[in-house]
Design a protein around this motif. Structure first.
Motif, PDB file in Angstrom:
ATOM      1  N   VAL A 127       0.868  -1.197   0.000  1.00 20.22           N
ATOM      2  CA  VAL A 127       0.000   0.000   0.000  1.00 20.22           C
ATOM      3  C   VAL A 127       0.898   1.239   0.000  1.00 20.22           C
ATOM      4  CG1 VAL A 127      -1.975  -1.038   1.193  1.00 20.22           C
ATOM      5  CG2 VAL A 127      -0.099  -0.046   2.554  1.00 20.22           C
ATOM      6  N   PRO A 128       0.365   2.392  -0.474  1.00 15.75           N
ATOM      7  CA  PRO A 128       1.140   3.628  -0.351  1.00 15.75           C
ATOM      8  C   PRO A 128       1.247   4.016   1.127  1.00 15.75           C
ATOM      9  CG  PRO A 128      -1.060   4.076  -1.257  1.00 15.75           C
ATOM     10  CD  PRO A 128      -0.930   2.586  -1.132  1.00 15.75           C
ATOM     11  N   LEU A 129       2.352   4.654   1.495  1.00 10.14           N
ATOM     12  CA  LEU A 129       2.574   5.008   2.900  1.00 10.14           C
ATOM     13  C   LEU A 129       2.622   6.516   3.104  1.00 10.14           C
ATOM     14  CD1 LEU A 129       5.355   2.392   3.830  1.00 10.14           C
ATOM     15  CD2 LEU A 129       2.872   2.243   4.255  1.00 10.14           C
ATOM     16  N   ALA A 130       1.671   7.013   3.911  1.00  7.82           N
ATOM     17  CA  ALA A 130       1.759   8.401   4.365  1.00  7.82           C
ATOM     18  C   ALA A 130       2.855   8.429   5.418  1.00  7.82           C
ATOM     19  CB  ALA A 130       0.437   8.846   4.972  1.00  7.82           C
ATOM     20  N   ALA A 131       3.817   9.342   5.280  1.00  3.29           N
ATOM     21  CA  ALA A 131       4.925   9.321   6.239  1.00  3.29           C
ATOM     22  C   ALA A 131       5.573  10.690   6.400  1.00  3.29           C
ATOM     23  CB  ALA A 131       5.985   8.304   5.816  1.00  3.29           C
ATOM     24  N   PRO A 132       5.281  11.356   7.512  1.00  4.29           N
ATOM     25  CA  PRO A 132       6.046  12.549   7.878  1.00  4.29           C
ATOM     26  C   PRO A 132       7.297  12.106   8.618  1.00  4.29           C
ATOM     27  CG  PRO A 132       4.350  12.170   9.519  1.00  4.29           C
ATOM     28  CD  PRO A 132       4.240  11.040   8.506  1.00  4.29           C
ATOM     29  N   SER A 133       8.126  13.033   9.024  1.00  4.64           N
ATOM     30  CA  SER A 133       9.320  12.665   9.786  1.00  4.64           C
ATOM     31  C   SER A 133       8.910  12.033  11.123  1.00  4.64           C
ATOM     32  CB  SER A 133      10.202  13.887  10.010  1.00  4.64           C
ATOM     33  OG  SER A 133       9.475  14.926  10.622  1.00  4.64           O
ATOM     34  N   ALA A 134       9.717  11.061  11.575  1.00  5.22           N
ATOM     35  CA  ALA A 134       9.365  10.247  12.741  1.00  5.22           C
ATOM     36  C   ALA A 134       9.824  10.903  14.040  1.00  5.22           C
ATOM     37  CB  ALA A 134       9.960   8.840  12.593  1.00  5.22           C
ATOM     38  N   ASN A 135       9.247  12.058  14.341  1.00  2.00           N
ATOM     39  CA  ASN A 135       9.581  12.788  15.561  1.00  2.00           C
ATOM     40  C   ASN A 135       8.349  13.534  16.034  1.00  2.00           C
ATOM     41  OD1 ASN A 135      10.482  14.431  12.976  1.00  2.00           O
ATOM     42  ND2 ASN A 135       9.810  15.930  14.507  1.00  2.00           N
ATOM     43  N   ARG A 136       8.355  13.983  17.305  1.00  2.00           N
ATOM     44  CA  ARG A 136       7.279  14.847  17.795  1.00  2.00           C
ATOM     45  C   ARG A 136       7.253  16.116  16.952  1.00  2.00           C
ATOM     46  NH1 ARG A 136       3.325  13.208  21.027  1.00  2.00           N
ATOM     47  NH2 ARG A 136       3.235  15.288  21.947  1.00  2.00           N
ATOM     48  N   PHE A 137       6.062  16.659  16.752  1.00  2.97           N
ATOM     49  CA  PHE A 137       5.874  17.848  15.922  1.00  2.97           C
ATOM     50  C   PHE A 137       6.786  18.987  16.372  1.00  2.97           C
ATOM     51  CE2 PHE A 137       3.283  21.673  14.764  1.00  2.97           C
ATOM     52  CZ  PHE A 137       3.403  21.531  13.397  1.00  2.97           C
ATOM     53  N   THR A 138       7.366  19.664  15.427  1.00  2.24           N
ATOM     54  CA  THR A 138       8.291  20.816  15.562  1.00  2.24           C
ATOM     55  C   THR A 138       9.708  20.458  16.045  1.00  2.24           C
ATOM     56  OG1 THR A 138       7.941  21.683  17.813  1.00  2.24           O
ATOM     57  CG2 THR A 138       6.380  22.428  16.106  1.00  2.24           C
ATOM     58  N   ALA A 139       9.957  19.210  16.419  1.00  2.00           N
ATOM     59  CA  ALA A 139      11.322  18.856  16.840  1.00  2.00           C
ATOM     60  C   ALA A 139      12.211  18.654  15.605  1.00  2.00           C
ATOM     61  CB  ALA A 139      11.287  17.591  17.681  1.00  2.00           C
ATOM     62  N   VAL A 140      13.496  18.569  15.828  1.00  2.00           N
ATOM     63  CA  VAL A 140      14.442  18.329  14.737  1.00  2.00           C
ATOM     64  C   VAL A 140      14.190  16.930  14.169  1.00  2.00           C
ATOM     65  CG1 VAL A 140      16.879  18.085  14.147  1.00  2.00           C
ATOM     66  CG2 VAL A 140      16.167  19.855  15.770  1.00  2.00           C
ATOM     67  N   SER A 141      14.146  16.808  12.854  1.00  2.00           N
ATOM     68  CA  SER A 141      13.879  15.516  12.225  1.00  2.00           C
ATOM     69  C   SER A 141      14.971  14.496  12.541  1.00  2.00           C
ATOM     70  CB  SER A 141      13.782  15.686  10.707  1.00  2.00           C
ATOM     71  OG  SER A 141      12.630  16.404  10.358  1.00  2.00           O
ATOM     72  N   PRO A 142      14.587  13.213  12.605  1.00  2.00           N
ATOM     73  CA  PRO A 142      15.548  12.153  12.944  1.00  2.00           C
ATOM     74  C   PRO A 142      16.343  11.682  11.722  1.00  2.00           C
ATOM     75  CG  PRO A 142      13.337  11.242  12.745  1.00  2.00           C
ATOM     76  CD  PRO A 142      13.212  12.702  12.447  1.00  2.00           C
ATOM     77  N   THR A 143      17.648  11.578  11.885  1.00  2.00           N
ATOM     78  CA  THR A 143      18.471  11.000  10.819  1.00  2.00           C
ATOM     79  C   THR A 143      19.096   9.679  11.264  1.00  2.00           C
ATOM     80  OG1 THR A 143      20.388  12.320  11.479  1.00  2.00           O
ATOM     81  CG2 THR A 143      18.969  13.250   9.764  1.00  2.00           C
ATOM     82  N   LEU A 144      18.776   9.266  12.492  1.00  2.00           N
ATOM     83  CA  LEU A 144      19.216   7.973  13.028  1.00  2.00           C
ATOM     84  C   LEU A 144      18.023   7.318  13.729  1.00  2.00           C
ATOM     85  CD1 LEU A 144      22.522   8.899  14.941  1.00  2.00           C
ATOM     86  CD2 LEU A 144      22.355   7.592  12.798  1.00  2.00           C
ATOM     87  N   ALA A 145      18.030   5.975  13.797  1.00  2.00           N
ATOM     88  CA  ALA A 145      16.976   5.264  14.528  1.00  2.00           C
ATOM     89  C   ALA A 145      16.945   5.712  15.992  1.00  2.00           C
ATOM     90  CB  ALA A 145      17.200   3.759  14.426  1.00  2.00           C
TER      91      ALA A 145
END
Ligand code: AMP
Ligand code: MG
Length: 300
Positions: A129-147
């Protein structure tokens, strides 16, 4: 080193049954849900604490899958897809009725992207299926580049596929092809000049009324560390509080390498005992536009 095929298959089953999975893309780690399942997408907003007024990018496995989610597929979208997909480019086009309104914050358009990360592509294949996906962090925080950044922000409630550092390091370029003229809604490492070489002139968002080309999320404080971020010249740092200065020699001189390192650096320096982080101003020029954009937002 990345997740084993069995892990990807299991994550695909979680997604297909309405759950959330955090996964690597070449830009940043994403928090994915089945884009055709409104209840699953609602869990993304809940988990991130993201307001419903901020639309999500839908990730698909190839250009044919993107076309199937568009009500109109402009010639320029086809050209850009051939030139830059799979890769860090999101195209905003009129949406197909099959996409629930919650995905697009009620807009008649949808942002579509084919990521190039092999784990993201394998996961799209496994989920089916297509995946809706924003950055995996709490809103307004710096986006994650590591798990590890994902786990620090979202806790253990969401499974994370770990494939090491995200290579590009900042969010995708977003271009709207929904109006008369293409408009750059968010700069990224695929530059306005790169797009213009393929489809001709691309307008800057500043040249339009907000109403004409809605770019929700773009005007809010975003991508910020908890410490105050400052972009300074010639080491002119604050005289008060406790802070860290990142001098000119301490970040890469190449724009792609700088972007790749930026968020990891902010995550690392953003400690409770740090009041401010002062980054020496990076160079100017087209290749640096997206970096200046993210620093401006984080420093707001
Ligand atoms: P992200 O926060 O990385 O998930 O990216 C989401 C951003 O993509 C939003 O804040 C918008 O800037 C842009 N976007 C996604 N979908 C649309 C859309 N339908 N219309 C305009 N911008 C969109
Ligand atoms: Mg984000």
């Amino acid at each position: 080193m990345g997740p084993r095929p069995e892990e990807i298959a299991a994550a695909g089953r979680v997604l297909a049954s309405g759950g959330l999975v955090a996964f690597p893309t070449e830009t940043v780690y994403g928090l994915g849900a089945n884009a055709l399942d409104a209840a699953a997408v609602a869990r993304i907003y809940e988990t991130k604490g993201r307001p419903a007024s901020s639309p999500l990018i839908v990730h698909v496995k190839d250009a044919a899958a993107a076309r199937a989610l568009a009500a109109v597929w402009p010639e320029k979208a086809e050209k850009l897809a051939r030139a830059f997909w799979p890769g860090p480019l999101t195209m905003v086009v009129p949406k197909h009725p099959s996409i629930p309104g919650i995905v697009t914050a009620g807009l008649p358009t949808v942002g579509l992207r084919v990521p190039s990360h092999p784990v993201a592509l394998a996961l799209l294949e496994a989920a089916g299926v297509p995946l809706a996906a924003p950055s995996a962090n709490r809103f307004t925080a710096v986006s994650p580049t590591l798990a590890a950044h994902v786990r620090a922000s979202l806790g253990d409630a969401v499974p994370v596929l770990d494939a090491g550092p995200a290579r590009v390091g900042i969010e995708s370029t977003v271009v709207s092809l929904a109006g008369q003229v293409p408009v750059l809604l968010r700069p990224g490492m695929i530059t306005r000049q790169d797009l213009a070489r393929v489809i001709g002139p691309v307008a800057a968002i500043e040249e339009f009324d907000e109403g004409a080309h809605p770019a929700p999320g773009l005007h809010q404080k975003h991508y910020s560390p908890a410490a105050r971020l400052l972009v300074v010249r010639d080491g002119a740092v604050p005289q008060d509080g406790r802070g860290v200065y990142v001098g000119p020699g301490e970040m890469p001189g190449d724009a792609a390498e700088y972007a790749s390192a930026l968020y990891a650096r902010l995550h690392e320096l953003d400690r409770p005992d740090v009041d401010w982080i002062a980054l020496e101003q990076p160079p100017d020029g087209p290749a640096w536009e997206a970096i200046h954009d993210r620093l401006r937002r984080a420093a707001e």
